[in-house]
Write an enzyme that holds these catalytic residues in place. Structure first.
Site, PDB file in Angstrom:
ATOM      1  CG  HIS A 110      -0.938  -8.164  -0.605  1.00  0.00           C
ATOM      2  ND1 HIS A 110      -0.180  -7.272   0.120  1.00  0.00           N
ATOM      3  CD2 HIS A 110      -1.575  -8.940   0.302  1.00  0.00           C
ATOM      4  CE1 HIS A 110      -0.347  -7.506   1.408  1.00  0.00           C
ATOM      5  NE2 HIS A 110      -1.195  -8.516   1.553  1.00  0.00           N
ATOM      6  CG  ASP A 166      -1.057  -4.417  -4.886  1.00  0.00           C
ATOM      7  OD1 ASP A 166      -1.271  -5.301  -4.037  1.00  0.00           O
ATOM      8  OD2 ASP A 166      -0.216  -3.506  -4.721  1.00  0.00           O
ATOM      9  CG  HIS A 167       2.277  -7.141  -5.298  1.00  0.00           C
ATOM     10  ND1 HIS A 167       3.460  -6.481  -5.505  1.00  0.00           N
ATOM     11  CD2 HIS A 167       1.527  -6.337  -4.507  1.00  0.00           C
ATOM     12  CE1 HIS A 167       3.436  -5.322  -4.847  1.00  0.00           C
ATOM     13  NE2 HIS A 167       2.279  -5.215  -4.233  1.00  0.00           N
ATOM     14  CG  HIS A 215       3.074   0.266  -4.069  1.00  0.00           C
ATOM     15  ND1 HIS A 215       1.789   0.366  -4.542  1.00  0.00           N
ATOM     16  CD2 HIS A 215       3.197  -1.005  -3.603  1.00  0.00           C
ATOM     17  CE1 HIS A 215       1.145  -0.789  -4.361  1.00  0.00           C
ATOM     18  NE2 HIS A 215       1.988  -1.647  -3.797  1.00  0.00           N
ATOM     19  CG  HIS A 233       3.585  -9.585  -1.548  1.00  0.00           C
ATOM     20  ND1 HIS A 233       4.238  -8.724  -2.396  1.00  0.00           N
ATOM     21  CD2 HIS A 233       2.576  -8.851  -0.994  1.00  0.00           C
ATOM     22  CE1 HIS A 233       3.656  -7.529  -2.351  1.00  0.00           C
ATOM     23  NE2 HIS A 233       2.636  -7.582  -1.516  1.00  0.00           N
TER      24      HIS A 233
END
Ligand code: ZN
Ligand code: FE
Length: 256
Positions: free
Chosen positions: A60, A62-63, A173, A58
Site C-alpha cells: 500500500h 502509505d507503506h 497506524h 506490504h
C-alpha cells in the site's frame, strides 16, 4: 549479550507511524515502511543516521510510496514481501515467512501475515521483543481484510498471538481510540479493556501515542485476537468456530 537496537517512532501523514530502527554496532538503519520519504530523511538526519535499508510490510502507498525517493537519496537496499514483489517499488530482496532479515548484527524473523493484502509480512526481532506488524494488527484492532479471506487473516493473527507475550507490537497506524470505541461494544464487561480504554483516552488527550502495544495486553483486550475464546464464540453466534467468529467481529467493525 543482546544486540541493542534504537527504535525511533514518529508520526507521518495523517495517522501513520514512521519507524527508523538503528543498530549502533554496525551503523545500519532500517526504515520500516516508507509513508513519507522526506520525513524519514529528516528524522534520520536529525539523529545522524543514514538509512541503509527499507523493510516493507506490504505494498500500500502509505507503506511503500516513499521507496524510490529513499533509494535515490541514500542508495539503500529494499527488502519486502515476495508475495507482492511486483508491487513493491525498487525491491531488491524478496522475503517470505521463515526468512531472516539482518540489520547489522540484529536478526528479525519474517512472519507471513496475509489478509489485509495477500503478501503482507511482519518482522520480529526476538532479541529485542519487538515486532513490526504493519497493518496486520493494531492496538485493539486489525487491518481490514481487503485481499485475503477471513480465515486467512485469522491464521495470520494466530501467528502474531503465538509470539512471546512481552513482545511490543509496532503497528503502522494510530487508530486506537476509534478501535477502542468498537471493542467495548463487543466485550462491554471486559475489565482489562475498560482500564486500557481509560489509559488510551489519557494518552490521546495528552497528544501521546498508544503504540507500541504490548501483546500481553492485546491478548486480554483486542477482540480480533480473542476469536478463539469459547465465550466470544458464543456471543458472536459461532460456537467452536474461531475463524467465523473472527469474520463476524471484522464484519461488525466494517459496518461500525
Ligand atoms: Zn495497508
Ligand atoms: Fe496503512
Amino acid at each position: 549479550m543482546g544486540i541493542f537496537l534504537d527504535i525511533h517512532q514518529f508520526p507521518c501523514l495523517n495517522d501513520n507511524y514512521g519507524y527508523l530502527v538503528h543498530e549502533p554496532a554496525s551503523g545500519q538503519t532500517a526504515a520500516i515502511d516508507t509513508p513519507d520519504a522526506e520525513r524519514y530523511l529528516e528524522e534520520a538526519q536529525k539523529r545522524g543516521w543514514t538509512i541503509t535499508q527499507v523493510w516493507n510490510t506490504h505494498w500500500h502507498p502509505d507503506h511503500a510510496g516513499g521507496n524510490l525517493r529513499l533509494k535515490e537519496a541514500t542508495g539503500c537496499r529494499i527488502l519486502g514481501p515476495s508475495g507482492e514483489a511486483e508491487k513493491i517499488p525498487g525491491l531488491d530482496q524478496p522475503l517470505k515467512g521463515g526468512d531472516v532479515a539482518m540489520l547489522g548484527e540484529a536478526a528479525a524473523s519474517v512472519i507471513d501475515v496475509p489478509g489485509h493484502t495477500l503478501g503482507h509480512i511482519a518482522f520480529h526481532f526476538a532479541g529485542q521483543s519487538a515486532a513490526f506488524v504493519g497493518d496486520a494488527v493494531f492496538a485493539l484492532g486489525c487491518g481490514r481484510v481487503f485481499e485475503g479471506t477471513m480465515d486467512m487473516m485469522w491464521q495470520s493473527l494466530k501467528r502474531v498471538k503465538a509470539l512471546p507475550a512481552k513482545t511490543q507490537l509496532y503497528c503502522a497506524h494510530e487508530y486506537t481510540a476509534s478501535n477502542a470505541r468498537f471493542a467495548v461494544t463487543i466485550e462491554p464487561e471486559n475489565k482489562a479493556l475498560k482500564e486500557y480504554v481509560a489509559w488510551i483516552d489519557k494518552q490521546r488527550s495528552n497528544g501521546l501515542p498508544t503504540v507500541p502495544a504490548l501483546l500481553e495486553r492485546e491478548l486480554a483486550t483486542n477482540p480480533f485476537l480473542r476469536a478463539d475464546l469459547p465465550a466470544m464464540q458464543l456471543a458472536m453466534g459461532f460456537p467452536g468456530n474461531a475463524s467465523a467468529t473472527f469474520g463476524e467481529i471484522r464484519g461488525r467493525k466494517d459496518r461500525f
